[in-house]
Scaffold this motif. Sequence first.
Motif, short mmCIF file in Angstrom:
data_model
loop_
_atom_site.label_atom_id
_atom_site.label_comp_id
_atom_site.label_asym_id
_atom_site.label_seq_id
_atom_site.Cartn_x
_atom_site.Cartn_y
_atom_site.Cartn_z
N GLY A 29 -3.60 1.34 4.07
CA GLY A 29 -3.22 -0.07 4.12
C GLY A 29 -3.55 -0.71 5.45
N ILE A 30 -3.31 0.01 6.52
CA ILE A 30 -3.67 -0.49 7.86
C ILE A 30 -5.18 -0.65 7.96
CG2 ILE A 30 -3.73 0.11 10.31
CD1 ILE A 30 -0.92 1.31 9.91
N ALA A 31 -5.93 0.33 7.43
CA ALA A 31 -7.39 0.24 7.46
C ALA A 31 -7.88 -0.97 6.68
CB ALA A 31 -8.01 1.52 6.91
N ALA A 32 -7.26 -1.24 5.53
CA ALA A 32 -7.64 -2.42 4.73
C ALA A 32 -7.35 -3.69 5.51
CB ALA A 32 -6.89 -2.42 3.40
N TRP A 33 -6.20 -3.75 6.15
CA TRP A 33 -5.84 -4.94 6.92
C TRP A 33 -6.80 -5.16 8.08
CZ3 TRP A 33 -4.00 -5.63 11.97
CH2 TRP A 33 -3.58 -6.93 12.25
N ILE A 34 -7.11 -4.10 8.82
CA ILE A 34 -8.02 -4.22 9.97
C ILE A 34 -9.41 -4.63 9.50
CG2 ILE A 34 -9.23 -2.89 11.76
CD1 ILE A 34 -6.61 -1.29 12.12
N ALA A 36 0.81 -1.22 0.00
CA ALA A 36 0.00 0.00 0.00
C ALA A 36 0.85 1.28 0.00
CB ALA A 36 -0.98 -0.01 1.16
N PRO A 37 1.89 1.38 0.84
CA PRO A 37 2.69 2.61 0.77
C PRO A 37 3.39 2.78 -0.57
CG PRO A 37 3.17 1.41 2.79
CD PRO A 37 2.32 0.51 1.93
N GLY A 38 3.64 1.69 -1.27
CA GLY A 38 4.33 1.77 -2.54
C GLY A 38 3.46 2.18 -3.70
N LEU A 39 2.14 2.15 -3.53
CA LEU A 39 1.25 2.50 -4.65
C LEU A 39 1.52 3.90 -5.17
CD1 LEU A 39 -2.11 0.90 -3.46
CD2 LEU A 39 -0.50 0.04 -5.17
N VAL A 40 1.73 4.82 -4.27
CA VAL A 40 2.02 6.19 -4.67
C VAL A 40 3.37 6.23 -5.39
CG1 VAL A 40 2.50 8.53 -3.83
CG2 VAL A 40 0.65 7.19 -2.82
N MET A 75 8.26 -9.54 0.40
CA MET A 75 8.28 -9.22 -1.02
C MET A 75 7.63 -7.86 -1.26
SD MET A 75 6.85 -11.43 -4.27
CE MET A 75 7.59 -12.90 -3.63
N GLY A 76 6.53 -7.60 -0.59
CA GLY A 76 5.85 -6.31 -0.73
C GLY A 76 6.71 -5.16 -0.24
N ARG A 99 3.24 13.16 2.63
CA ARG A 99 1.83 13.07 3.02
C ARG A 99 1.14 11.90 2.34
NH1 ARG A 99 -0.39 18.90 1.82
NH2 ARG A 99 1.37 18.92 0.41
N MET A 100 1.44 11.70 1.06
CA MET A 100 0.78 10.62 0.33
C MET A 100 1.25 9.25 0.82
SD MET A 100 0.65 12.29 -3.46
CE MET A 100 -0.69 11.33 -4.14
N VAL A 101 2.50 9.12 1.17
CA VAL A 101 2.99 7.84 1.71
C VAL A 101 2.34 7.57 3.05
CG1 VAL A 101 5.03 6.67 2.64
CG2 VAL A 101 5.15 7.80 0.41
N ALA A 102 2.24 8.59 3.90
CA ALA A 102 1.60 8.41 5.21
C ALA A 102 0.13 8.01 5.04
CB ALA A 102 1.71 9.70 6.03
N VAL A 103 -0.55 8.65 4.11
CA VAL A 103 -1.95 8.31 3.86
C VAL A 103 -2.07 6.91 3.27
CG1 VAL A 103 -3.96 8.93 2.45
CG2 VAL A 103 -2.74 10.70 3.70
N GLY A 104 -1.16 6.54 2.38
CA GLY A 104 -1.17 5.19 1.82
C GLY A 104 -0.95 4.14 2.90
N PHE A 105 -0.03 4.42 3.81
CA PHE A 105 0.23 3.50 4.92
C PHE A 105 -1.01 3.38 5.81
CE2 PHE A 105 1.92 2.58 9.19
CZ PHE A 105 2.58 1.38 8.91
N THR A 106 -1.63 4.51 6.12
CA THR A 106 -2.85 4.50 6.94
C THR A 106 -3.97 3.73 6.25
OG1 THR A 106 -2.22 6.65 7.84
CG2 THR A 106 -4.52 5.99 8.13
#
Length: 172
Positions: free
Chosen positions: A102-107, A4-8, A56-57, A93-100
């Motif tokens: 990703g966590i939301a998707a996992w939860i 998820a953080p890598g998408l950006v 790998m991700g 900002r975009m990496v932080a939002v992507g990480f957040t």
Amino acid sequence: MCLAPGLVLFSINNITARAFYALGDTSTPMKISSVCLVLNVLFGAFLIPTYKEGGMGVANTMSAAFNVYLLLYGLRRKLKHLQIGQLPSLIGRMVAVGFTSGIAAWISSHYWESLIGHARFPARLGAVFVPIGIATFIYFTLLAWLRVPQVHDVIGVFTQRLRAASKPPENT
């Protein structure tokens, strides 16, 4: 979650490489991609034995970050007056939002699995699309809240298409 953080970063790589192509330089992005491919293999060799698919991700995300850095560095050298002063803040900002997101998707995936499971086809569909929908909503909401200008362009295109789709066809 690890991608998820890598998408950006993957998107920035694509756009930045196209800038080189527009300038008639196809070799620089290829050389940088080759270096980053080697980095990806090295990162993977260290991370995959311990973290399996997650490793790998993370390896892909890390090599994408190096790719972005090297492409922007090369573009900056090629175009001396390139105004990218706001880019590091924007990327952060975009990496932080992507990480957040990703966590939301996992939860949400974890809760879906524990509450509903995936025994039947509708539950399996929900297990895929509900976390994606939640993560996407959080992603765009946070980007809008952080006033990332590009998110307003994306939302504008989306709402414009919705309006066009909801209009009745004109009689000719």
